[in-house]
Enzyme design. Structure first.
Site, short mmCIF file in Angstrom:
data_model
loop_
_atom_site.label_atom_id
_atom_site.label_comp_id
_atom_site.label_asym_id
_atom_site.label_seq_id
_atom_site.Cartn_x
_atom_site.Cartn_y
_atom_site.Cartn_z
N PRO A 265 39.29 34.45 44.53
CA PRO A 265 38.89 33.20 43.87
C PRO A 265 40.09 32.31 43.58
O PRO A 265 41.19 32.80 43.30
CB PRO A 265 38.24 33.69 42.56
CG PRO A 265 37.83 35.10 42.85
CD PRO A 265 38.88 35.64 43.78
N CYS A 266 39.87 31.01 43.63
CA CYS A 266 40.93 30.05 43.33
C CYS A 266 40.93 29.77 41.83
O CYS A 266 39.95 29.28 41.29
CB CYS A 266 40.70 28.74 44.10
SG CYS A 266 41.97 27.50 43.77
N GLN A 267 42.03 30.11 41.18
CA GLN A 267 42.14 29.90 39.75
C GLN A 267 43.51 29.30 39.44
O GLN A 267 44.27 28.96 40.33
CB GLN A 267 41.94 31.22 39.00
CG GLN A 267 40.56 31.83 39.22
CD GLN A 267 40.48 33.24 38.69
OE1 GLN A 267 41.35 34.06 38.92
NE2 GLN A 267 39.40 33.54 37.98
N ASN B 20 41.32 31.45 51.04
CA ASN B 20 41.07 30.73 49.78
C ASN B 20 40.63 29.32 50.12
O ASN B 20 40.65 28.91 51.28
CB ASN B 20 42.34 30.72 48.92
CG ASN B 20 42.04 30.57 47.43
OD1 ASN B 20 41.57 29.54 47.00
ND2 ASN B 20 42.32 31.61 46.66
#
Length: 461
Positions: free
Chosen positions: A95-97, A138
């Site tokens: 996940p992109c965080q 991603n």
């Protein structure tokens, strides 16, 4: 070296399908080219049933860790990375965080990742298992985030790889630009340890020598980017002048990088020995284009997917915009796809009390057969501007996509997400979950296109 894989953030198995050329559900009964020794999939939002994990297990079975425990459905943050079996290739669509870090003078590394930020679990896995090769996926905005400090997050990821002794290539790939059925842009990262045979092969192929000056390094990395590198061989690009390649050096400390680093990373690049080489590249593809029409069902489709006429239009079908600056439309008009996907003008008031006119442009209401599908999101099927609406091939009526069509858009076999294995029993996955799984997945075709190159690299070790 054996072709063994550890798949983190596995979802419903996109990497595994691509690596093993799985085109139909029946293919899972055949011997796999790549042995998955362990995987991890845990969704904190699924309180009762872990739908993605249970779909994966239904298709592939599970894997035990080195202590003989099944930890595949545990929070990865709580998993002891030393218990993960050895593997040649680490893969994952993480996940992109926000990847910023907090400094801590009490630790020798001076770093502590924010809790819940999943990049650090990848980093910890790399540190514990030292996988020779890594392939990650991603969203495309990864290389630009955060908006307040462009490139910081990607810089942190590259610096972590540097500190662990890896060279990194990256490429933002739009699947449709290489002939596939979806306009989906994603950042792919390929990394390899400096002590691998492949690292030596690349040094020879590009004539790289760390003692050379900047311009020689630019030429060497140019060969990696345009002709000799992993992505160059998997997804050809138009070769241009090496002088267009921009260079920067990553700060030595990740804490320093987190606080002040900013850099405009382009869609293609290499990081080696802490130096970054990046350039905007153009795909070089002239083959067949798979379209939405190619992957749509042409038989009978259940009535539940068709949209009633009153939900399609509130006025003439030719109208593609609404102007509410002189009066709001009735609610029943606003609850139509025509209104949702059309251009709009309507008055708004900011929290400060400032009044302004909000406007947005129209998007095509019906997705045409002759183009690749638009990017599919986890909100697919909901009343949203991004939801695909298609003309049924058999009846010509307007409807939503079926689960099989969504699976085809991502390159999965038909009915891949139809069933899950829950507590030893097969359970049908709800429609909204099937939509979410596909909106969250990667384009399997892209992994399948990388597989021959990955196999050649690892078999040569």
């Amino acid at each position: 070296m054996k072709k063994t894989v550890c798949e983190l953030f596995a979802g419903v198995g996109g990497f595994r399908c691509g690596l093993n050329d799985i085109k139909a559900v029946e293919d899972t009964s055949k011997p796999e080219k790549w042995e998955t020794v362990w995987f991890s999939q845990w969704e904190p939002a699924d309180k009762k049933t872990q739908w993605a994990h249970d779909c994966y297990v239904n298709r592939f079975g599970t894997c035990l860790d080195l202590k003989g425990n099944d930890t595949t459905n545990c929070d990865i943050n709580a998993v002891d990375k030393n218990d993960i079996p050895e593997h040649a290739l680490l893969v994952g669509g993480f996940p992109c965080q926000d990847y910023s870090v907090a400094s801590s003078l009490a630790t020798s590394k001076g770093l502590e990742g924010k809790k819940g930020v999943l990049w650090w679990d990848i980093r910890d896995t790399l540190e514990a298992k030292q996988a020779p090769f890594v392939l990650l996926e991603n969203v495309d905005r990864l290389i630009k985030s955060p908006a307040s400090q462009r490139g910081r997050d990607f810089g942190i990821i590259l610096a972590c790889f540097r500190d662990l002794g890896y060279t990194v290539e990256w490429r933002v790939i739009n699947a449709a630009e290489y002939g596939y059925q979806q306009r989906r842009r994603r950042t792919f990262i390929f990394a390899y340890r400096e002590d691998t045979k492949y690292a030596e092969t690349m040094k020879k192929a590009t004539k790289y020598n760390r003692m050379f000056g900047v311009e020689m390094h630019r030429a060497s990395m140019g060969k990696t980017i345009y002709t000799e590198g992993f992505f160059a061989k998997s997804f050809p690009i138009v070769e241009e002048d090496y002088k267009k390649i921009r260079i920067t050096e990553l700060p030595s400390g990740i804490g320093e990088l987190s606080e002040g680093f900013s850099f405009p990373f382009e869609n293609t690049g290499v990081m080696k020995d802490g130096m970054v080489y990046t350039v905007k590249t153009t795909p070089d593809y002239h083959g067949k284009q798979i379209t939405l029409g190619d992957i749509m069902e042409d038989g009978d489709v259940p009535e539940e997917f068709f949209i009633p006429e009153k939900k399609l239009y509130y006025t003439s079908p030719d109208v593609t915009h609404s102007d509410e600056t002189h009066g709001k439309l009735p609610d029943e008009s606003r609850k139509t796809w025509q209104y949702l996907k059309g251009a709009k003008k309507l008055p708004r008031k900011a929290s400060t009390g400032h009044e302004y006119i909000f406007s947005e442009g129209a998007i095509p209401m019906i997705d045409e057969y002759d183009k690749p599908a638009r990017t599919m999101l986890t909100s697919e099927g909901g009343f949203s501007r991004t939801t695909h609406i298609v003309r049924d091939k058999k009846t010509s009526k307007i409807r939503l996509l079926t689960p099989i069509e969504m699976e085809h858009i991502q390159g999965f076999p038909s009915d891949w997400t139809k069933e899950c294995l829950v507590d030893g029993e097969k359970v049908e996955m709800p429609l909204n979950k099937r939509r979410f799984m596909m909106g969250n997945a990667l384009v399997v075709n892209l992994i399948a296109q990388m597989e021959p190159q990955l196999a050649e690299i690892i078999e040569a070790e």
